[in-house]
Design a protein around this motif. Structure first.
Motif, PDB file in Angstrom:
ATOM      1  N   ALA A 131      71.026  34.040  93.411  1.00  0.00           N
ATOM      2  CA  ALA A 131      70.288  34.134  92.152  1.00  0.00           C
ATOM      3  C   ALA A 131      70.755  35.318  91.316  1.00  0.00           C
ATOM      4  O   ALA A 131      70.859  35.226  90.086  1.00  0.00           O
ATOM      5  N   GLU A 132      71.068  36.451  91.963  1.00  0.00           N
ATOM      6  CA  GLU A 132      71.553  37.624  91.231  1.00  0.00           C
ATOM      7  C   GLU A 132      72.907  37.340  90.593  1.00  0.00           C
ATOM      8  O   GLU A 132      73.162  37.736  89.454  1.00  0.00           O
ATOM      9  N   ILE A 133      73.796  36.661  91.323  1.00  0.00           N
ATOM     10  CA  ILE A 133      75.114  36.330  90.775  1.00  0.00           C
ATOM     11  C   ILE A 133      74.960  35.339  89.624  1.00  0.00           C
ATOM     12  O   ILE A 133      75.601  35.465  88.584  1.00  0.00           O
ATOM     13  N   ARG A 134      74.113  34.332  89.797  1.00  0.00           N
ATOM     14  CA  ARG A 134      73.886  33.335  88.753  1.00  0.00           C
ATOM     15  C   ARG A 134      73.314  33.979  87.501  1.00  0.00           C
ATOM     16  O   ARG A 134      73.581  33.543  86.379  1.00  0.00           O
ATOM     17  N   ASN A 135      72.542  35.044  87.660  1.00  0.00           N
ATOM     18  CA  ASN A 135      71.882  35.705  86.541  1.00  0.00           C
ATOM     19  C   ASN A 135      72.862  36.406  85.598  1.00  0.00           C
ATOM     20  O   ASN A 135      72.509  36.710  84.463  1.00  0.00           O
ATOM     21  N   TYR A 136      74.099  36.680  86.037  1.00  0.00           N
ATOM     22  CA  TYR A 136      75.081  37.292  85.139  1.00  0.00           C
ATOM     23  C   TYR A 136      75.403  36.369  83.969  1.00  0.00           C
ATOM     24  O   TYR A 136      75.585  36.817  82.849  1.00  0.00           O
ATOM     25  N   ARG A 137      75.502  35.065  84.222  1.00  0.00           N
ATOM     26  CA  ARG A 137      75.770  34.069  83.190  1.00  0.00           C
ATOM     27  C   ARG A 137      75.087  32.759  83.560  1.00  0.00           C
ATOM     28  O   ARG A 137      75.716  31.853  84.104  1.00  0.00           O
ATOM     29  N   PRO A 138      73.777  32.614  83.320  1.00  0.00           N
ATOM     30  CA  PRO A 138      73.125  31.346  83.641  1.00  0.00           C
ATOM     31  C   PRO A 138      73.699  30.220  82.787  1.00  0.00           C
ATOM     32  O   PRO A 138      74.187  30.462  81.688  1.00  0.00           O
ATOM     33  N   PRO A 139      73.678  28.985  83.262  1.00  0.00           N
ATOM     34  CA  PRO A 139      74.247  27.888  82.471  1.00  0.00           C
ATOM     35  C   PRO A 139      73.487  27.684  81.164  1.00  0.00           C
ATOM     36  O   PRO A 139      72.260  27.742  81.138  1.00  0.00           O
ATOM     37  N   GLU A 140      74.251  27.483  80.103  1.00  0.00           N
ATOM     38  CA  GLU A 140      73.606  27.280  78.813  1.00  0.00           C
ATOM     39  C   GLU A 140      73.629  25.794  78.467  1.00  0.00           C
ATOM     40  O   GLU A 140      74.520  25.074  78.888  1.00  0.00           O
ATOM     41  N   PRO A 141      72.630  25.307  77.715  1.00  0.00           N
ATOM     42  CA  PRO A 141      72.454  23.864  77.556  1.00  0.00           C
ATOM     43  C   PRO A 141      73.375  23.187  76.545  1.00  0.00           C
ATOM     44  O   PRO A 141      73.425  21.966  76.515  1.00  0.00           O
ATOM     45  N   TYR A 142      74.111  23.920  75.712  1.00  0.00           N
ATOM     46  CA  TYR A 142      74.903  23.280  74.673  1.00  0.00           C
ATOM     47  C   TYR A 142      76.302  22.911  75.142  1.00  0.00           C
ATOM     48  O   TYR A 142      76.774  21.811  74.907  1.00  0.00           O
ATOM     49  N   LYS A 143      76.992  23.823  75.793  1.00  0.00           N
ATOM     50  CA  LYS A 143      78.330  23.514  76.312  1.00  0.00           C
ATOM     51  C   LYS A 143      78.348  23.415  77.837  1.00  0.00           C
ATOM     52  O   LYS A 143      79.339  23.003  78.414  1.00  0.00           O
ATOM     53  N   GLY A 144      77.286  23.871  78.499  1.00  0.00           N
ATOM     54  CA  GLY A 144      77.221  23.805  79.958  1.00  0.00           C
ATOM     55  C   GLY A 144      77.960  24.926  80.645  1.00  0.00           C
ATOM     56  O   GLY A 144      78.152  24.885  81.856  1.00  0.00           O
ATOM     57  N   LYS A 145      78.393  25.947  79.888  1.00  0.00           N
ATOM     58  CA  LYS A 145      79.126  27.057  80.484  1.00  0.00           C
ATOM     59  C   LYS A 145      78.188  27.975  81.256  1.00  0.00           C
ATOM     60  O   LYS A 145      77.015  28.085  80.925  1.00  0.00           O
ATOM     61  N   GLY A 146      78.720  28.631  82.288  1.00  0.00           N
ATOM     62  CA  GLY A 146      77.944  29.598  83.045  1.00  0.00           C
ATOM     63  C   GLY A 146      78.129  29.418  84.534  1.00  0.00           C
ATOM     64  O   GLY A 146      78.984  28.661  84.988  1.00  0.00           O
ATOM     65  N   ILE A 147      77.330  30.120  85.301  1.00  0.00           N
ATOM     66  CA  ILE A 147      77.358  30.024  86.764  1.00  0.00           C
ATOM     67  C   ILE A 147      76.191  29.145  87.173  1.00  0.00           C
ATOM     68  O   ILE A 147      75.051  29.419  86.808  1.00  0.00           O
ATOM     69  N   ARG A 148      76.478  28.108  87.952  1.00  0.00           N
ATOM     70  CA  ARG A 148      75.420  27.197  88.387  1.00  0.00           C
ATOM     71  C   ARG A 148      75.546  26.952  89.879  1.00  0.00           C
ATOM     72  O   ARG A 148      76.606  27.127  90.463  1.00  0.00           O
ATOM     73  N   TYR A 149      74.420  26.542  90.475  1.00  0.00           N
ATOM     74  CA  TYR A 149      74.452  26.108  91.865  1.00  0.00           C
ATOM     75  C   TYR A 149      75.220  24.796  91.928  1.00  0.00           C
ATOM     76  O   TYR A 149      75.228  24.025  90.966  1.00  0.00           O
ATOM     77  N   SER A 150      75.862  24.506  93.053  1.00  0.00           N
ATOM     78  CA  SER A 150      76.689  23.306  93.147  1.00  0.00           C
ATOM     79  C   SER A 150      75.862  22.032  93.020  1.00  0.00           C
ATOM     80  O   SER A 150      76.356  21.015  92.540  1.00  0.00           O
ATOM     81  N   ASP A 151      74.591  22.078  93.422  1.00  0.00           N
ATOM     82  CA  ASP A 151      73.744  20.889  93.324  1.00  0.00           C
ATOM     83  C   ASP A 151      72.878  20.878  92.061  1.00  0.00           C
ATOM     84  O   ASP A 151      72.050  19.995  91.887  1.00  0.00           O
ATOM     85  N   GLU A 152      73.073  21.825  91.169  1.00  0.00           N
ATOM     86  CA  GLU A 152      72.260  21.945  89.955  1.00  0.00           C
ATOM     87  C   GLU A 152      72.820  21.046  88.853  1.00  0.00           C
ATOM     88  O   GLU A 152      74.025  20.959  88.651  1.00  0.00           O
ATOM     89  N   ARG A 153      71.937  20.377  88.149  1.00  0.00           N
ATOM     90  CA  ARG A 153      72.320  19.553  87.006  1.00  0.00           C
ATOM     91  C   ARG A 153      71.766  20.216  85.753  1.00  0.00           C
ATOM     92  O   ARG A 153      70.561  20.431  85.648  1.00  0.00           O
ATOM     93  N   VAL A 154      72.655  20.509  84.802  1.00  0.00           N
ATOM     94  CA  VAL A 154      72.258  21.164  83.569  1.00  0.00           C
ATOM     95  C   VAL A 154      71.983  20.084  82.530  1.00  0.00           C
ATOM     96  O   VAL A 154      72.844  19.256  82.240  1.00  0.00           O
TER      97      VAL A 154
END
Length: 162
Positions: A131-154
């Protein structure tokens, strides 16, 4: 795998290490014939806490015998990760590189520059580090860029229309 209860301390030892847990007041833990049983002592309110303690001890047993793993994916142009010993170096399009120091009980691997695997015996610590690593760049909803969990769907949003 070995589970010992001494006073309010629960110690679980296995091939992946040793974990300690302090029992909360109102819950007792009995170990008989290789089975641990959490039971509330006293009031009915402690029944929910007994279930929580049961789940925590079950996660401790699973962690020291098999371990836990959390996978992260980096999505975006130029987003890269590299593990160096106990440090994860991240290039996330920021003005500076990010170096995340791992706790002693957690190890990190990067099979590819856009994939990070976090492993350890303690489920809570593995999830917190992810969660701390993901918090550096959470996935954003417009382009889908960021750090996400492998099973996460944005869930993607459409761009603003005129």
């Amino acid at each position: 795998m070995e589970c010992n209860v001494s006073g309010r301390e629960v110690k679980v030892k296995g091939k992946n290490g040793e974990l300690l847990f302090t029992l909360p007041p109102g819950v007792d833990l009995d170990v008989e014939e290789g089975q641990a049983r959490a039971r509330p002592s006293g009031r009915q309110v402690n029944l929910a806490m007994a279930g929580t303690v049961r789940a925590i001890v079950a996660n401790m047993v699973h962690g020291v015998s098999e371990g836990f793993e959390r996978r992260l994916e980096l999505v975006g142009v130029g987003y890269r990760a590299q593990a160096q010993g106990n440090t994860l170096n991240l290039a996330l399009g920021l003005s500076h590189p990010v170096a995340h120091q791992m706790p002693e009980s957690v190890s990190v691997q990067t099979p590819s520059p856009t994939e990070v695997i976090i492993t350890g015996a303690d489920k809570q610590v593995v999830g917190q580090v992810a969660a701390e690593i993901r918090n550096y760049r959470p996935p954003e909803p417009y382009k889908g860029k960021g750090i996400r969990y492998s099973d996460e769907r944005v869930v993607r949003k459409d761009a603003k229309k005129k």
